[in-house]
Design an enzyme around this catalytic site. Structure first.
Site, PDB file in Angstrom:
ATOM      1  N   ARG A 168       7.753  46.601 -10.808  1.00  0.00           N
ATOM      2  CA  ARG A 168       6.239  46.336 -10.993  1.00  0.00           C
ATOM      3  C   ARG A 168       5.748  45.077 -10.319  1.00  0.00           C
ATOM      4  NH1 ARG A 168       5.107  46.503 -17.398  1.00  0.00           N
ATOM      5  NH2 ARG A 168       4.183  44.652 -16.732  1.00  0.00           N
ATOM      6  N   ARG A 186      14.081  45.035 -14.046  1.00  0.00           N
ATOM      7  CA  ARG A 186      13.426  46.051 -14.516  1.00  0.00           C
ATOM      8  C   ARG A 186      12.908  46.895 -13.148  1.00  0.00           C
ATOM      9  NH1 ARG A 186       8.730  45.678 -19.000  1.00  0.00           N
ATOM     10  NH2 ARG A 186       7.734  44.495 -17.443  1.00  0.00           N
ATOM     11  N   LYS A 192      10.112  47.064 -25.747  1.00  0.00           N
ATOM     12  CA  LYS A 192       9.114  47.743 -26.476  1.00  0.00           C
ATOM     13  C   LYS A 192       8.538  48.911 -25.624  1.00  0.00           C
ATOM     14  CE  LYS A 192       5.665  44.774 -25.508  1.00  0.00           C
ATOM     15  NZ  LYS A 192       6.199  43.559 -25.114  1.00  0.00           N
TER      16      LYS A 192
HETATM   17  P1  ADP Z   1       3.573  42.952 -19.982  1.00  0.00           P
HETATM   18  O1  ADP Z   1       3.794  43.098 -21.766  1.00  0.00           O
HETATM   19  O2  ADP Z   1       5.175  43.324 -19.584  1.00  0.00           O
HETATM   20  O3  ADP Z   1       3.072  42.160 -19.491  1.00  0.00           O
HETATM   21  P2  ADP Z   1       1.852  45.146 -20.196  1.00  0.00           P
HETATM   22  O4  ADP Z   1       2.216  46.496 -19.495  1.00  0.00           O
HETATM   23  O5  ADP Z   1       1.789  45.419 -21.660  1.00  0.00           O
HETATM   24  O6  ADP Z   1       2.979  44.297 -19.682  1.00  0.00           O
HETATM   25  O7  ADP Z   1       0.658  44.662 -19.445  1.00  0.00           O
HETATM   26  C1  ADP Z   1       0.488  44.442 -18.071  1.00  0.00           C
HETATM   27  C2  ADP Z   1      -0.843  43.639 -17.899  1.00  0.00           C
HETATM   28  O8  ADP Z   1      -1.953  44.379 -18.365  1.00  0.00           O
HETATM   29  C3  ADP Z   1      -0.907  42.266 -18.755  1.00  0.00           C
HETATM   30  O9  ADP Z   1      -0.277  41.239 -18.005  1.00  0.00           O
HETATM   31  C4  ADP Z   1      -2.286  41.998 -18.492  1.00  0.00           C
HETATM   32  O10 ADP Z   1      -2.775  41.659 -17.352  1.00  0.00           O
HETATM   33  C5  ADP Z   1      -2.944  43.424 -18.921  1.00  0.00           C
HETATM   34  N1  ADP Z   1      -3.124  43.698 -20.577  1.00  0.00           N
HETATM   35  C6  ADP Z   1      -2.465  44.821 -21.246  1.00  0.00           C
HETATM   36  N2  ADP Z   1      -2.814  44.794 -22.420  1.00  0.00           N
HETATM   37  C7  ADP Z   1      -3.330  43.650 -22.452  1.00  0.00           C
HETATM   38  C8  ADP Z   1      -4.497  43.052 -23.680  1.00  0.00           C
HETATM   39  N3  ADP Z   1      -4.356  43.385 -24.701  1.00  0.00           N
HETATM   40  N4  ADP Z   1      -5.282  41.941 -23.509  1.00  0.00           N
HETATM   41  C9  ADP Z   1      -5.376  41.425 -22.120  1.00  0.00           C
HETATM   42  N5  ADP Z   1      -4.618  41.935 -21.072  1.00  0.00           N
HETATM   43  C10 ADP Z   1      -3.558  43.020 -21.277  1.00  0.00           C
END
Ligand code: ADP
Length: 219
Positions: free
Chosen positions: A162, A130, A17
């Protein structure tokens, strides 16, 4: 200039994504709004939000809906998004977030919701390898490292693993995806907005598929 777009990108962690959203945001000249990147920036800056979110994120748990909805509502209220649109990456992640987004966007509805489809077994491998730039969030992997050492090609930042790409946090995030986010695929399909796009193949091929699917929705 090409017309903008208002869209949501769904897909498992590691489906690609982030990489694809950066390309799409350049193509359509709209901001790439990644809630994960926004939260990581808040953690780095030590804001109130960052302090609240840091522990949850490191454990791979979701930040509460009301917090996330507030952040996204504010971001979608700015001039760049109201004029040209946006690509939302990482939001919505729950049905309550999707409901809130529908309300927020009622006067300017979404053009499309994409499910970038990659199987769980594949993303597990991808997440383990990653690496990301800590400054600009560019994506790399142990197979596709930056040109010089672990220094970002784009901005010179340090490229690292990460904090939530540990086995335990990966497991937690994927479990949350299946139970809380995957139901949104049917939710958006019922509303006539969903396009499923195959996430396998070369990065350029996947971009082409995405552009075709999105352009169909915009015309
Ligand atoms: P991934 O999809 O790889 O888990 P992201 O970078 O999208 O990584 O998100 C990292 C973290 O940020 C998530 O694991 C969560 O803790 C938080 N987060 C991001 N977007 C949201 C959301 N829409 N709702 C709740 N938590 C979120």
């Amino acid at each position: 200039m090409t017309r903008g777009v208002r869209m949501v990108m769904l897909g498992r962690q590691g489906a690609g994504k982030g990489t694809q959203c950066v390309r799409l945001s350049r193509h359509y000249v709209v901001p790439h709004i990644s809630t994960g990147d926004m939260l990581r920036a808040a953690v780095r800056e030590g804001t109130d939000l960052g302090l609240k979110a840091a522990e949850l994120m490191a454990a791979g748990e979701l930040v509460p809906d009301d917090v996330m909805i507030g952040i996204v509502e504010e971001r979608l209220d700015s001039d760049d998004t109201t004029q040209r649109g946006y690509i939302l990456d990482g939001f919505p992640r729950t049905v309550d977030q999707a409901d809130a987004l529908a309300k927020i966007t009622s006067s300017r509805p979404l053009d499309a919701v994409i499910d970038l489809d990659v199987a769980k077994e594949t993303v597990l491998e991808r997440l383990a390898g990653r690496r990301v730039c800590g400054d600009c969030a560019a994506n790399y992997s142990v197979d596709k490292p930056p040109r010089y050492g672990w220094v970002c090609d784009n901005c010179g930042g340090d490229v690292v693993q990460r904090e939530d790409d540990t086995p335990a946090a990966i497991e937690q995030r994927l479990a949350d995806y299946e139970s809380k986010t995957a139901p949104l695929i049917a939710w958006y399909d019922e509303r006539g907005l969903l396009e499923v796009v195959d996430g396998y193949g070369a990065t350029d091929e996947v971009t082409e598929r995405l552009l075709t699917a999105i352009d169909q929705r915009r015309s």
